[in-house]
Design a protein around this motif. Structure first.
Motif, PDB file in Angstrom:
ATOM      1  N   UNK A 259      61.392  67.615   7.225  1.00  0.00           N
ATOM      2  CA  UNK A 259      62.163  68.817   6.870  1.00  0.00           C
ATOM      3  C   UNK A 259      61.624  69.443   5.596  1.00  0.00           C
ATOM      4  N   UNK A 260      61.323  68.612   4.620  1.00  0.00           N
ATOM      5  CA  UNK A 260      60.778  69.116   3.366  1.00  0.00           C
ATOM      6  C   UNK A 260      59.422  69.786   3.600  1.00  0.00           C
ATOM      7  N   UNK A 261      58.597  69.163   4.442  1.00  0.00           N
ATOM      8  CA  UNK A 261      57.296  69.763   4.754  1.00  0.00           C
ATOM      9  C   UNK A 261      57.473  71.150   5.367  1.00  0.00           C
ATOM     10  N   UNK A 262      58.409  71.273   6.299  1.00  0.00           N
ATOM     11  CA  UNK A 262      58.634  72.552   6.967  1.00  0.00           C
ATOM     12  C   UNK A 262      59.087  73.623   5.983  1.00  0.00           C
ATOM     13  N   UNK A 263      59.735  73.191   4.883  1.00  0.00           N
ATOM     14  CA  UNK A 263      60.237  74.149   3.895  1.00  0.00           C
ATOM     15  C   UNK A 263      59.291  74.334   2.715  1.00  0.00           C
ATOM     16  N   UNK A 264      58.060  73.840   2.836  1.00  0.00           N
ATOM     17  CA  UNK A 264      57.058  74.152   1.822  1.00  0.00           C
ATOM     18  C   UNK A 264      56.780  73.074   0.810  1.00  0.00           C
ATOM     19  N   UNK A 265      57.420  71.901   0.932  1.00  0.00           N
ATOM     20  CA  UNK A 265      57.163  70.818  -0.022  1.00  0.00           C
ATOM     21  C   UNK A 265      55.988  69.990   0.494  1.00  0.00           C
ATOM     22  N   UNK A 266      54.883  69.975  -0.246  1.00  0.00           N
ATOM     23  CA  UNK A 266      53.658  69.332   0.243  1.00  0.00           C
ATOM     24  C   UNK A 266      53.297  68.061  -0.514  1.00  0.00           C
ATOM     25  N   UNK A 267      54.212  67.537  -1.307  1.00  0.00           N
ATOM     26  CA  UNK A 267      53.937  66.312  -2.077  1.00  0.00           C
ATOM     27  C   UNK A 267      54.689  65.144  -1.458  1.00  0.00           C
ATOM     28  N   UNK A 268      54.294  63.920  -1.775  1.00  0.00           N
ATOM     29  CA  UNK A 268      55.037  62.768  -1.249  1.00  0.00           C
ATOM     30  C   UNK A 268      56.462  62.732  -1.813  1.00  0.00           C
ATOM     31  N   UNK A 269      57.420  62.434  -0.951  1.00  0.00           N
ATOM     32  CA  UNK A 269      58.793  62.268  -1.399  1.00  0.00           C
ATOM     33  C   UNK A 269      58.925  60.930  -2.123  1.00  0.00           C
ATOM     34  N   UNK A 270      59.654  60.918  -3.214  1.00  0.00           N
ATOM     35  CA  UNK A 270      59.864  59.705  -3.995  1.00  0.00           C
ATOM     36  C   UNK A 270      61.236  59.122  -3.675  1.00  0.00           C
ATOM     37  N   UNK A 271      61.287  57.828  -3.476  1.00  0.00           N
ATOM     38  CA  UNK A 271      62.514  57.148  -3.080  1.00  0.00           C
ATOM     39  C   UNK A 271      62.952  56.225  -4.213  1.00  0.00           C
ATOM     40  N   UNK A 272      64.222  56.307  -4.586  1.00  0.00           N
ATOM     41  CA  UNK A 272      64.767  55.483  -5.655  1.00  0.00           C
ATOM     42  C   UNK A 272      64.932  54.038  -5.170  1.00  0.00           C
ATOM     43  N   UNK A 273      64.556  53.086  -6.025  1.00  0.00           N
ATOM     44  CA  UNK A 273      64.681  51.664  -5.708  1.00  0.00           C
ATOM     45  C   UNK A 273      65.831  51.046  -6.489  1.00  0.00           C
ATOM     46  N   UNK A 274      66.442  50.028  -5.906  1.00  0.00           N
ATOM     47  CA  UNK A 274      67.522  49.335  -6.616  1.00  0.00           C
ATOM     48  C   UNK A 274      67.009  48.437  -7.738  1.00  0.00           C
TER      49      UNK A 274
ATOM     50  N   UNK B  73      57.475  57.000  -0.365  1.00  0.00           N
ATOM     51  CA  UNK B  73      58.064  56.419   0.838  1.00  0.00           C
ATOM     52  C   UNK B  73      57.161  55.350   1.441  1.00  0.00           C
ATOM     53  N   UNK B  74      55.837  55.563   1.409  1.00  0.00           N
ATOM     54  CA  UNK B  74      54.926  54.600   2.019  1.00  0.00           C
ATOM     55  C   UNK B  74      54.763  53.332   1.188  1.00  0.00           C
ATOM     56  N   UNK B  75      55.371  53.283   0.013  1.00  0.00           N
ATOM     57  CA  UNK B  75      55.319  52.084  -0.843  1.00  0.00           C
ATOM     58  C   UNK B  75      56.713  51.547  -1.106  1.00  0.00           C
ATOM     59  N   UNK B  76      57.628  51.797  -0.171  1.00  0.00           N
ATOM     60  CA  UNK B  76      59.022  51.402  -0.341  1.00  0.00           C
ATOM     61  C   UNK B  76      59.449  50.488   0.794  1.00  0.00           C
ATOM     62  N   UNK B  77      59.996  49.322   0.445  1.00  0.00           N
ATOM     63  CA  UNK B  77      60.629  48.459   1.433  1.00  0.00           C
ATOM     64  C   UNK B  77      62.056  48.938   1.654  1.00  0.00           C
ATOM     65  N   UNK B  78      62.514  48.838   2.893  1.00  0.00           N
ATOM     66  CA  UNK B  78      63.857  49.319   3.224  1.00  0.00           C
ATOM     67  C   UNK B  78      64.918  48.649   2.357  1.00  0.00           C
ATOM     68  N   UNK B  79      64.754  47.350   2.089  1.00  0.00           N
ATOM     69  CA  UNK B  79      65.750  46.611   1.315  1.00  0.00           C
ATOM     70  C   UNK B  79      65.879  47.142  -0.100  1.00  0.00           C
ATOM     71  N   UNK B  80      64.821  47.760  -0.620  1.00  0.00           N
ATOM     72  CA  UNK B  80      64.837  48.270  -1.987  1.00  0.00           C
ATOM     73  C   UNK B  80      65.713  49.507  -2.145  1.00  0.00           C
ATOM     74  N   UNK B  81      66.126  50.121  -1.054  1.00  0.00           N
ATOM     75  CA  UNK B  81      66.916  51.356  -1.147  1.00  0.00           C
ATOM     76  C   UNK B  81      68.420  51.103  -1.154  1.00  0.00           C
ATOM     77  N   UNK B  82      68.845  49.888  -0.815  1.00  0.00           N
ATOM     78  CA  UNK B  82      70.281  49.598  -0.758  1.00  0.00           C
ATOM     79  C   UNK B  82      70.867  49.658  -2.167  1.00  0.00           C
ATOM     80  N   UNK B  83      71.955  50.411  -2.340  1.00  0.00           N
ATOM     81  CA  UNK B  83      72.628  50.608  -3.634  1.00  0.00           C
ATOM     82  C   UNK B  83      71.754  51.369  -4.628  1.00  0.00           C
TER      83      UNK B  83
END
Length: 710
Positions: free
Chosen positions: A241-256, A263-273
């Motif tokens: 969705x971000x790509x379609x709206x003009x955002x061309x950089x990697x999305x950053x995901x907050x870790x617990x 996103x490509x360096x994030x384990x799913x478990x790291x996103x909880x809380x």
């Protein structure tokens, strides 16, 4: 600076936009069926204020940072793939037995009082999807029994035939020597190439957790595997969705863990809380830049009340075996205590104590509290706040949500009034007193079990409902000052915007700093320094893979240490990242003694029994500029604006209705000074100034609320 930060909670999605010198905050209801909808709604509102299109905004920002509840929701709803487990022969029952703690782990305190009637959570990996393989590696990493590859192939075939959609591998002592786990993955790819099975993921436990302990390492990997596809598709869809709206950089995901990554360096478990942890990070940044000292960070949203501690000059509090939902895992996570006490927490009759019970169940955003008029029939904390006069039915959430007072009244009457033998107003007061007391007790318990007193901390109240209940919590806690920090309604989203890209790597070890039997201090530092260098290299490689210049990466060394054979381990931050002399060893032991005394009391140290290092942990990060915080000192002589309205409110401990002045968001102007009772209504939250309290607005849209001396 141009940046978008998002924190998706159980009820509201918070969006914080920094565009050059302007900062904007927006809230929208969380859309659990598709989180991108609520995010886009909040973002579009911000774009209108900036007079920009969504494409113009997203193509112009340096980053989009995202804290999500996808993982939390998936665990609660059990929405995930069928997970199969491969483990060492003889360890098949480790996960089902759950250290004999499966009945009690993760329960709320009331359920803990009745363990005999507790129920185990539904297994993520059912017993028919567990298979054993013949192999064994000892605690030093030596191979005692080579891997039986034929058994591996047959076990994989059985799991696939039973419908496994994700496969987890957890072998004994693989954190010391991962050779067998790595070989199993090679065999899997030989037998089942991605083009045959649609790339069924296989997760290896030594890559998820670097700690010994087969059970917690297994549960960590199982949960990561269970959440993998949900996170991959959910966050992947958002990134598209971000790509379609003009955002061309990697999305950053907050870790617990207190950092963030692509996103490509994030384990799913790291996103909880990750959302509440972002709020603690913001509290730490605020304390460090404004000199607040010790801070207790509290985030009261629509679903929960989260508590974190920031100690001046101290090591950040981590849980190294945190409990997520109903499972104990072994990943480093910023310490967090969550109570089921948000605005949407459902209120019920407690037949044992003949009073009101609040939470932990929540009405969430759909259907939401009864007053939302979306089908909710049960009373919540928000319904009681409306009945007490604190909320304006026509001006809630900036007028985006019309509240139905009649629905609140009906819900409270039907569910509570008859059992309590109280009228609607007194019942609503009881709800407020109960929820405020529960949160105050949670804060006091969290501080005192760690040897702190609430009076030594600055109490931060943020989140959508924090400013509304701040005075009530402070009164129950026995403190006389509350700080609603800058952008309090979305403070966790502010924290997401201030985080550094960071990775944490850790490894179990067995290093004796002091051996009391032989009166020996460590003299050979090679093994220790090589282990630290290896972890630094892994952290640097993670960040370089995300396009970071390796020369900018910083490292911090932390050690889990203990006396002799004690089970208790204490995290100690090393002054340097290498040990080069016995003086460094003595300095490390001294730092451990000091940290242990802070935790358990002076005189409790037991250096004479020996000092050992059990875990080496390296934090690797690159600093990024954050949003600056203004000075928080209130003016000695402020001004009181004219109220925009007056309405009757009801307060705990005060008989009858009280005429209460109502102010709008102009009261956030620095220098505003208001004596309670008063209500300040803004687009994103409501500040309640109870009788006997004073409200002072300072720079950066922060507010102090102080008890007036009797």
């Amino acid at each position: 600076m141009r940046r978008v930060s998002v924190d998706i909670g159980g009820t509201f999605t918070d969006c914080f936009v920094v565009w050059d010198e302007r900062t904007l905050l927006q809230k929208s209801l969380t859309t659990h069926q598709n989180l991108a909808i609520g995010f886009n709604e909040a973002l579009e509102t911000a774009c209108k204020e900036l007079q920009l299109t969504t494409t113009e905004l997203l193509s112009g920002v340096d980053s989009v940072r995202y804290a999500t509840t996808l993982g939390t929701n998936a665990l609660i709803e059990r929405k995930g793939p069928r997970v199969g487990l491969l483990t060492t022969a003889g360890f098949r029952s480790s996960v089902p037995l759950a250290r004999a703690k499966g009945y009690g782990v993760g329960l709320d305190w009331k359920s803990m009082l009745d363990i005999p009637n507790a129920e185990r959570p539904d297994a993520i990996v059912p017993i028919p999807l567990i298979r054993e393989v013949n192999e064994r590696i000892d605690f030093e990493g030596d191979v005692l029994l080579t891997l039986n590859e034929d058994r591996v192939r047959s076990s994989l075939r059985e799991l696939i035939d039973h419908g496994a959609e994700t496969i987890v591998v957890c072998l004994a002592n693989s954190v010391v020597n991962p050779a067998h786990e790595l070989r199993i993955r090679e065999i899997f790819l030989e037998e089942y190439p991605g083009h045959l099975l649609g790339a069924i993921p296989m997760l290896l436990s030594h890559q998820v957790s670097g700690r010994k302990g087969e059970y917690t390492r297994a549960t960590s990997t199982i949960m990561d595997g269970f959440l993998h596809s949900v996170m991959y598709h959910g966050l992947g869809t958002l990134e598209l969705h971000l790509r379609d709206d003009g955002y061309d950089k990697p999305m950053l995901v907050i870790h617990n863990s207190g950092g963030m990554a692509q996103l490509n360096s994030t384990d799913a478990l790291q996103t909880v809380h990750s959302g509440p942890v972002a709020g603690i990070a913001a509290s730490e940044a605020l304390a460090n830049t404004t000199g607040l000292g010790n801070v207790v960070a509290t985030d009261m949203g629509g679903t929960s009340f989260d508590i974190g501690i920031v100690v001046e000059g101290g090591v950040k509090h981590y849980d190294f075996e945190p409990v997520i939902e109903r499972w104990m895992v072994s990943v480093p996570m910023v310490h967090l205590v969550t109570l089921g006490a948000g605005g949407g927490s459902i209120c019920s009759y407690d037949s044992v104590f003949k009073t009101v019970a609040v939470g932990p169940e929540s009405a969430g955003s759909d259907p939401g509290p009864a007053c939302y008029d979306r089908g909710g029939l049960l009373p919540t904390v928000t319904d009681s706040d409306l009945l007490l006069g604190y909320l304006d039915p026509e001006n809630y959430a900036g007028g985006k949500i019309a509240l139905n007072r009649r629905r609140s009244k009906r819900a409270v009457e039907d569910e509570l009034c008859d059992d309590l033998d109280l009228d609607v107003t007194e019942t609503a007061k009881l709800i407020k007193r109960t929820v405020d007391s529960n949160m105050a007790n949670g804060i006091a318990t969290e501080l005192r079990v760690r040897g702190f007193e609430p009076a030594d901390f600055t109490f931060l109240a943020y989140g959508g409902n924090g400013p509304l209940h701040g005075c009530g919590i402070a009164s129950a806690l026995g403190v006389s000052r509350v700080l609603c920090p800058p952008h309090a309604p979305i403070f966790s989203a502010v924290g997401a915007g201030d985080m550094n890209q960071m990775h944490i790597h850790e490894a179990n070890t067995w290093i004796v700093l002091f051996d009391p039997t032989n009166k020996y201090f460590m003299t050979d530092f090679t093994e220790f320094n090589e282990k630290v260098a290896e972890l630094e290299a892994r952290g640097r490689a993670d960040l370089e893979r995300q396009g970071i210049d390796g020369s900018l990466v910083k490292h911090r060394l932390e050690l889990d240490m203990r006396y002799g054979n004690q089970r208790v381990q204490t995290a100690v931050q090393a002054r340097g990242n290498r040990i080069t002399s016995q003086k460094d060893v003595l300095d490390l032991i001294s730092a451990f003694d000091q940290r242990y005394a802070e935790r358990f009391g002076e005189g409790s140290q037991a250096t004479a029994t020996g000092v050992r290092v059990n875990t080496v942990r390296v934090l690797s990060w690159v600093e990024t500029p954050g949003v600056p915080f203004a000075d928080l000192t209130p003016l000695e002589q402020g001004t009181t604006p004219e109220p925009v309205a007056t309405r009757e409110c009801h307060f705990v401990g005060v008989d009858g209705g009280v005429p209460t002045s109502i102010f709008d968001d102009a009261a956030l102007t620095p220098g505003t000074d208001i004596t309670g009772p008063a209500v300040i209504e803004t687009e994103a939250t409501t500040y309640l100034v109870e009788p006997g309290w004073r409200y002072q607005a300072v720079d950066g849209r922060a507010v102090w609320m102080t008890r007036i001396a009797d």
